[in-house]
Design a protein around this motif. Structure first.
Motif, mmCIF file in Angstrom:
data_model
loop_
_atom_site.group_PDB
_atom_site.id
_atom_site.type_symbol
_atom_site.label_atom_id
_atom_site.label_comp_id
_atom_site.label_asym_id
_atom_site.label_seq_id
_atom_site.Cartn_x
_atom_site.Cartn_y
_atom_site.Cartn_z
ATOM 1 N N LEU A 149 0.822 -1.203 0.000
ATOM 2 C CA LEU A 149 0.000 0.000 0.000
ATOM 3 C C LEU A 149 0.859 1.256 0.000
ATOM 4 C CD1 LEU A 149 -2.983 -0.732 2.431
ATOM 5 C CD2 LEU A 149 -3.092 -0.227 -0.016
ATOM 6 N N THR A 150 1.913 1.247 0.812
ATOM 7 C CA THR A 150 2.818 2.401 0.842
ATOM 8 C C THR A 150 3.429 2.638 -0.527
ATOM 9 O OG1 THR A 150 3.318 1.953 3.170
ATOM 10 C CG2 THR A 150 4.849 3.376 1.970
ATOM 11 N N GLU A 151 3.843 1.569 -1.174
ATOM 12 C CA GLU A 151 4.438 1.685 -2.504
ATOM 13 C C GLU A 151 3.409 2.179 -3.521
ATOM 14 O OE1 GLU A 151 5.908 -2.228 -3.172
ATOM 15 O OE2 GLU A 151 7.706 -1.951 -1.927
ATOM 16 N N ARG A 152 2.170 1.744 -3.360
ATOM 17 C CA ARG A 152 1.153 2.112 -4.344
ATOM 18 C C ARG A 152 0.800 3.594 -4.266
ATOM 19 N NH1 ARG A 152 -4.619 -0.885 -5.765
ATOM 20 N NH2 ARG A 152 -5.208 0.580 -7.419
ATOM 21 N N VAL A 153 0.599 4.123 -3.041
ATOM 22 C CA VAL A 153 0.242 5.546 -2.963
ATOM 23 C C VAL A 153 1.390 6.412 -3.467
ATOM 24 C CG1 VAL A 153 -1.465 5.265 -1.118
ATOM 25 C CG2 VAL A 153 0.919 5.744 -0.514
#
Length: 324
Positions: free
Chosen positions: A212-216
């Motif tokens: 999720l961190t990478e996606r945002v």
């Protein structure tokens, strides 16, 4: 004048006061009452100090000194109200704060500078790397070591000037690392990409799925690229910081969470996510870049604020449903 004496503003204000600078803190509610009653206590890896000096909830009755600097350290969602409160404050010798005084914006996000320039002629962005926490009235905990923080300064929309250098000199004397940059907004956009994870931390605490961190962040990088906006890279930022601002425990305790986490933990009633992840969503809509993860973080944090869901207590499945 430190407008917003919370985690960032409180640390800056106390350090400047300890360095012999003439500081007034601006706060509100129980925090202001505590500062007036017993001072502002700053706990850091080096020890604990308590600053006692003038504190107020708005512009003073008398005109502001002509050599005053206003430093805005409120969260971005409170910027418009703060600007409206201070813009017409009278200044010694005539004129108003908006016409004559420099306004330094030590805030996360990148929309504050444009909003300020509508009202203030002299706007100075500050890119803030300053790990600190404010959860208790009258107390701020600053975990930065050996320096409490790194504060890049410049002029908006670009460049720098003698005021930038004078403020940087005061901050340096107070123990901060304070580079003056003609491209300070490039640093603030880089910081924005790092701050996209703030909402996730507020929702899930320390257990944020790495994907999720990478996606945002990936959505943020794509939106900035589509808009043609330059930003620093994690590698450039790490090289700049080096070992100058590291996180250290204070009284045996690690920092609990970042600025958005603190808003939920305090039950502040608002959060800055719409000015962080929301900035990426805005750019995505303007330039045709999908940003579903950032939009979902906005929705989830607003729900957490509205429903008083505690920091770290949002269900992961709930965010995944919002992303779709």
């Amino acid at each position: 004048m430190i407008i917003g004496a919370g985690a960032v503003g409180g640390t800056i204000g106390v350090r400047l006061g300890e360095a012999g600078r003439d500081v007034t803190l601006v706060a509100r509610g129980a925090h202001l009452e505590a500062i007036r009653d017993r001072g502002l206590t700053l706990r850091s890896p080096d020890g604990t100090v308590t600053w006692r000096g003038p504190a107020t909830d708005g512009p003073p009755a008398e005109p502001l000194p002509a050599d005053a600097v206003l430093m805005l350290t409120v969260k971005s969602q409170d910027t418009d109200a703060a600007l409206a409160t201070w813009v017409d404050a009278p200044v010694e010798g005539g004129g108003t704060a908006g016409e004559r005084l420099p306004l330094a914006l030590a805030q996360n996000g990148v929309a504050n500078e444009r909003a300020a320039l509508r009202l203030f002629a002299r706007v100075h962005p500050v890119c803030v790397w300053l790990p600190a926490t404010h959860l208790e009235p009258g107390v701020v905990v600053a975990n930065g070591y050996p320096h409490p923080g790194m504060l890049h300064l410049g002029r908006y929309p670009s460049g720098s000037d003698d005021t930038s250098r004078a403020v940087a000199a005061d901050l340096t004397a107070a123990g901060f690392v304070a580079p003056v940059r003609d491209d300070v907004m490039r640093w603030k956009y880089g910081k924005l990409l790092g701050n996209l994870g703030n909402g996730l931390q507020a929702l899930f605490g320390r257990d944020v799925p790495e994907g999720l961190t990478e996606r945002v962040r990936a959505e943020g990088v794509a939106a900035l690229a589509a808009a043609g906006i330059a930003h620093t890279s994690p590698e450039e930022e790490a090289a700049e910081r080096g070992d100058q601002v590291r996180h250290r425990p204070v009284d045996g305790e690690e920092r609990a969470g970042g600025s958005t986490w603190q808003s939920l933990a305090r039950g502040a009633g608002s959060a800055e996510t719409d000015h962080l992840n929301g900035e990426i969503v805005l750019l995505g809509r303007l330039y045709g870049v999908p940003t579903p993860a950032n939009a979902a973080v906005q929705l989830a944090v607003r729900r957490a604020v509205r429903e008083r869901i505690p920091a770290g207590g949002f269900p992961l499945a709930g965010l995944e449903r919002l992303i779709g």
